[in-house]
Design a protein around this motif. Sequence first.
Motif, short mmCIF file in Angstrom:
data_model
loop_
_atom_site.label_atom_id
_atom_site.label_comp_id
_atom_site.label_asym_id
_atom_site.label_seq_id
_atom_site.Cartn_x
_atom_site.Cartn_y
_atom_site.Cartn_z
N ALA A 1 12.14 1.95 -20.67
CA ALA A 1 11.41 2.54 -19.53
C ALA A 1 11.68 4.04 -19.47
CB ALA A 1 11.86 1.88 -18.24
N ARG A 2 10.79 4.72 -18.80
CA ARG A 2 10.93 6.16 -18.56
C ARG A 2 11.26 6.34 -17.08
NH1 ARG A 2 10.02 10.74 -21.16
NH2 ARG A 2 9.21 12.59 -20.12
N VAL A 3 12.31 7.10 -16.82
CA VAL A 3 12.79 7.27 -15.45
C VAL A 3 12.79 8.75 -15.11
CG1 VAL A 3 14.73 6.94 -13.87
CG2 VAL A 3 14.19 5.19 -15.56
N CYS A 4 12.38 9.08 -13.88
CA CYS A 4 12.33 10.47 -13.45
C CYS A 4 13.19 10.69 -12.21
CB CYS A 4 10.89 10.89 -13.14
SG CYS A 4 9.76 10.82 -14.56
N LEU B 1 14.86 5.98 -21.31
CA LEU B 1 16.20 5.41 -21.28
C LEU B 1 16.73 5.08 -22.68
CD1 LEU B 1 16.09 3.07 -18.15
CD2 LEU B 1 17.16 5.32 -18.38
N ARG B 2 15.91 4.52 -23.52
CA ARG B 2 16.40 4.13 -24.84
C ARG B 2 16.51 5.32 -25.79
NH1 ARG B 2 13.76 -1.84 -26.27
NH2 ARG B 2 14.78 -2.93 -24.52
N THR C 1 21.28 12.56 -13.63
CA THR C 1 20.65 11.93 -12.48
C THR C 1 19.66 10.83 -12.86
OG1 THR C 1 20.96 13.99 -11.25
CG2 THR C 1 19.45 12.38 -10.32
N PRO C 2 18.80 11.00 -13.88
CA PRO C 2 17.87 9.91 -14.20
C PRO C 2 18.57 8.59 -14.52
CG PRO C 2 17.13 11.93 -15.22
CD PRO C 2 18.49 12.21 -14.67
N ARG C 3 19.70 8.62 -15.21
CA ARG C 3 20.38 7.36 -15.53
C ARG C 3 20.93 6.69 -14.25
NH1 ARG C 3 24.50 9.84 -19.73
NH2 ARG C 3 22.58 11.00 -20.09
N PRO D 1 18.44 1.78 -2.98
CA PRO D 1 17.55 2.93 -2.74
C PRO D 1 18.07 4.16 -3.47
CG PRO D 1 18.95 2.53 -0.83
CD PRO D 1 19.19 1.38 -1.77
N THR D 2 17.17 5.06 -3.80
CA THR D 2 17.55 6.32 -4.44
C THR D 2 17.67 7.41 -3.38
OG1 THR D 2 16.51 5.79 -6.56
CG2 THR D 2 16.81 8.13 -6.05
N PRO D 3 18.83 8.03 -3.28
CA PRO D 3 18.98 9.11 -2.29
C PRO D 3 18.21 10.35 -2.70
CG PRO D 3 21.07 8.70 -3.45
CD PRO D 3 20.04 7.78 -4.02
#
Length: 307
Positions: free
Chosen positions: A153-156, A170-171, A214-216, A227-229
């Motif tokens: 997955a791609r995380v921002c 991620l990978r 931060t993305p990880r 939740p994401t702060p």
Amino acid sequence: MNTEPGLEGGREVPVGRYAPSPTGAMHLGNARTALLAWLHSRAPGGRHLLRFEDLDTGRVRPWAYDLIRRDLEWLGLDWDAESVQSRQLGRYREAAARLDTYPCTCTRREVQAAVQDSAGAPHGAEPVYPGTCRAVPRSPDRPAALRWRVPDARVCAHDRLTGQTLCQDLRADVGDLVLRRNDGVYAYHLAVVVDDAAAGVTDVLRGADLWTATPRQVALQAALGFPTPRYLHVPLMTDYRGERLAKRGGAPPVSALREAGESAAGVRAQLARSLGWPVPDEVEAADLLPLWRAALAGAPLPWIAGP
């Protein structure tokens, strides 16, 4: 009464934190980040937490806990609750058990060598684990770390202060994360995600050196259903050579200034001026709250050029 963390009477109450590592005395760079974290929590009338990040027990100095508390109190930076990571190991164990993990016996040197051989990673770059132990541990006779099999997955992550967004695959960009080292110590990324969720933290203000991580952490939050702060990353304080202040580099401790008879109001003024704020020679912490509110409202910040 609504007991959901971060809520009071149906209204969100911002919850921030300052999370020092008790590995030595607090220096001025730490103090500036502590000041900004306190301002960010208090400006909207939020709660402010103190968390000691002491999982790496080999580097912890027992005297540092109380010294940091005294320095914060001297600077006028209060807090509503305190926690200590080394007392939360059960939480980290439970969180790790909810993720898709596997044992890994690779050493850092082996990971670096494998990455360089397969992809020609540049010297000094953080190696992306190639998945050597995904099917079976490379050396079953060695103590094993615990890695998270990250999803494809791609995380921002978004930084509220600078407006920047950082996306990572991620990978390809991160690789399978270590959640627990082979000596049994839980990893920073897992611990802070669990701690922030347990405390209902809504806002994380910290040094810019943690921006790329931060993305990880956002990925772990998603996987654990947390939740994401809101994240805000501030520049690190540097010395006259432009190098970041650090304990290892002999940065002057706040305690030395306090014990030498310096005024806390004067030190606060120095920290504020290092941010480009025009303040008198002495200033109370509360007097800086309007400056921080103005910054969040869009007032120019000469000390911010991006994480």
